[in-house]
Design a protein around this motif. Structure first.
Motif, mmCIF file in Angstrom:
data_model
loop_
_atom_site.group_PDB
_atom_site.id
_atom_site.type_symbol
_atom_site.label_atom_id
_atom_site.label_comp_id
_atom_site.label_asym_id
_atom_site.label_seq_id
_atom_site.Cartn_x
_atom_site.Cartn_y
_atom_site.Cartn_z
ATOM 1 N N UNK A 168 0.835 -1.211 0.000
ATOM 2 C CA UNK A 168 0.000 0.000 0.000
ATOM 3 C C UNK A 168 0.873 1.265 0.000
ATOM 4 N N UNK A 169 1.846 1.288 0.924
ATOM 5 C CA UNK A 169 2.680 2.497 1.081
ATOM 6 C C UNK A 169 3.526 2.728 -0.174
ATOM 7 N N UNK A 170 4.157 1.658 -0.655
ATOM 8 C CA UNK A 170 5.008 1.800 -1.850
ATOM 9 C C UNK A 170 4.181 2.254 -3.057
ATOM 10 N N UNK A 171 2.961 1.749 -3.148
ATOM 11 C CA UNK A 171 2.110 2.104 -4.289
ATOM 12 C C UNK A 171 1.742 3.586 -4.253
ATOM 13 N N UNK A 198 14.477 15.212 -5.811
ATOM 14 C CA UNK A 198 13.113 14.825 -5.449
ATOM 15 C C UNK A 198 12.878 13.314 -5.621
ATOM 16 N N UNK A 199 12.979 12.812 -6.865
ATOM 17 C CA UNK A 199 12.578 11.411 -7.105
ATOM 18 C C UNK A 199 13.408 10.426 -6.271
ATOM 19 N N UNK A 200 14.724 10.674 -6.187
ATOM 20 C CA UNK A 200 15.573 9.770 -5.407
ATOM 21 C C UNK A 200 15.165 9.744 -3.944
ATOM 22 N N UNK A 201 15.261 10.911 -3.243
ATOM 23 C CA UNK A 201 14.927 10.926 -1.807
ATOM 24 C C UNK A 201 13.480 10.517 -1.538
ATOM 25 N N UNK A 202 12.555 10.934 -2.399
ATOM 26 C CA UNK A 202 11.132 10.631 -2.172
ATOM 27 C C UNK A 202 10.884 9.114 -2.223
ATOM 28 N N UNK A 203 11.480 8.472 -3.225
ATOM 29 C CA UNK A 203 11.261 7.023 -3.345
ATOM 30 C C UNK A 203 11.979 6.276 -2.227
ATOM 31 N N UNK A 204 13.135 6.780 -1.814
ATOM 32 C CA UNK A 204 13.828 6.139 -0.687
ATOM 33 C C UNK A 204 12.990 6.264 0.590
ATOM 34 N N UNK A 205 12.336 7.415 0.763
ATOM 35 C CA UNK A 205 11.448 7.595 1.925
ATOM 36 C C UNK A 205 10.300 6.576 1.868
ATOM 37 N N UNK A 206 9.743 6.376 0.688
ATOM 38 C CA UNK A 206 8.667 5.391 0.529
ATOM 39 C C UNK A 206 9.134 4.001 0.928
ATOM 40 N N UNK A 207 10.338 3.640 0.484
ATOM 41 C CA UNK A 207 10.873 2.301 0.805
ATOM 42 C C UNK A 207 11.078 2.176 2.318
ATOM 43 N N UNK A 208 11.579 3.258 2.937
ATOM 44 C CA UNK A 208 11.798 3.226 4.394
ATOM 45 C C UNK A 208 10.468 3.103 5.142
ATOM 46 N N UNK A 209 9.482 3.900 4.745
ATOM 47 C CA UNK A 209 8.184 3.861 5.441
ATOM 48 C C UNK A 209 7.478 2.526 5.222
ATOM 49 N N UNK A 210 7.637 1.944 4.054
ATOM 50 C CA UNK A 210 7.015 0.638 3.803
ATOM 51 C C UNK A 210 7.615 -0.409 4.731
ATOM 52 N N UNK A 212 8.871 0.353 7.779
ATOM 53 C CA UNK A 212 8.554 0.675 9.184
ATOM 54 C C UNK A 212 7.062 0.531 9.511
ATOM 55 N N UNK A 213 6.198 0.831 8.558
ATOM 56 C CA UNK A 213 4.754 0.869 8.841
ATOM 57 C C UNK A 213 4.127 -0.517 8.694
ATOM 58 N N UNK A 214 2.935 -0.729 9.292
ATOM 59 C CA UNK A 214 2.268 -2.028 9.158
ATOM 60 C C UNK A 214 2.026 -2.368 7.690
ATOM 61 N N UNK A 215 2.238 -3.637 7.352
ATOM 62 C CA UNK A 215 2.095 -4.086 5.956
ATOM 63 C C UNK A 215 0.620 -4.189 5.577
ATOM 64 N N UNK A 216 0.301 -3.682 4.387
ATOM 65 C CA UNK A 216 -1.048 -3.863 3.850
ATOM 66 C C UNK A 216 -0.904 -4.132 2.363
#
Ligand SMILES: C[S@@+](CC[C@H](N)C(=O)[O-])C[C@H]1O[C@@H](n2cnc3c(N)ncnc32)[C@H](O)[C@@H]1O
Length: 230
Positions: A168-171, A198-210, A212-216
């Protein structure tokens, strides 16, 4: 291999679609280990981006003569969107990555794959679940994991393994990056800067949050299915 398809983390600064490409590459590379020796047909082959992952005797690329990539120089064969130009039971393996969504008649497409596969032949299929309309107007469908299983079984395949890529988060992160790509890529200089800042740091943040956060997995990027001819 085209860097746009590679999963190495340094490409996150070169590819606004890094999240989806990385996940697809990883899934295909896992399943490709079961495709060894024999003849492989890559259907809707495009630039054959995943060919290096398959250690087969013969890798044949076929594309649709009226598809989004007309006159594809990488294709070995073309077909008319109806009948594949091969005899029954010609191939041990079939691969169709990001193609089924462009096929208006999925039943006849899958039954053609079934026809050209040998007994017990394997099919590896990847299909987007969350993606924008692309190669317009040749974009006809999105499939849920259940819909895809139904279609495959209806056309004579047994689903051996089925996975979803992304979560969910990565999407959410990937789709927002795609939205930004459409706006930022209009200006070459701004686009090049945005890849790094933008694209580099933003996508890395997505990968990190995916991580750390509950999987869906109710929202995801792609379905990847390994199926066998019954
Ligand atoms: C998104 S591209 C994917 C290309 C490549 N398989 C990849 O993974 O990069 C979609 C491909 O499907 C092809 N295509 C479009 N309509 C098709 C059809 N009816 N049957 C087979 N391929 C088709 C296009 O020509 C194009 O090469």
């Amino acid at each position: 291999m085209n860097p746009a398809f590679l999963p190495n983390v340094r490409y996150v600064f070169r590819n606004p679609f890094y999240i989806t490409r990385r996940a697809l590459y990883k899934a295909i590379s896992i399943f490709s280990k079961q495709f060894s020796g024999g003849q492989l047909l890559d259907i809707g082959c495009g630039t054959k981006p995943y060919q290096p992952l398959f250690t087969v005797q013969n890798y044949v690329g076929m594309d649709y003569e009226k598809g989004g990539t007309n006159n594809n120089p990488d294709a070995d064969f073309f077909y008319d969107g109806k009948i594949f130009p091969f005899k029954n039971k010609s191939f041990e393996f079939a691969l169709a990555t990001e193609v089924l969504e462009h096929v208006f008649e999925p039943d006849s497409f899958l039954s053609e794959i079934h026809r050209v596969l040998k007994e017990d032949g394997l099919l590896l299929l990847t299909v987007p679940f969350s993606w924008d309309e692309h190669e317009q107007p040749y974009d006809y469908g999105r499939y849920t994991s259940f819909g895809l299983k139904y279609l495959l079984e209806k056309n004579g395949f047994q689903v051996l393994e089925q996975i979803k890529t992304g979560d969910f988060v990565l999407t959410v992160f990937q789709l927002f990056a795609t939205y930004c790509y459409y706006n930022l890529s209009k200006n070459w200089f701004i686009y090049k800067l945005s890849l790094i800042f933008f694209f580099g740091p933003f996508q890395l943040l997505g990968i990190l949050l995916s991580f750390l956060l509950p999987k869906n997995m109710n929202l995801y990027l792609d379905n990847v299915v390994l199926a066998q001819k019954k």
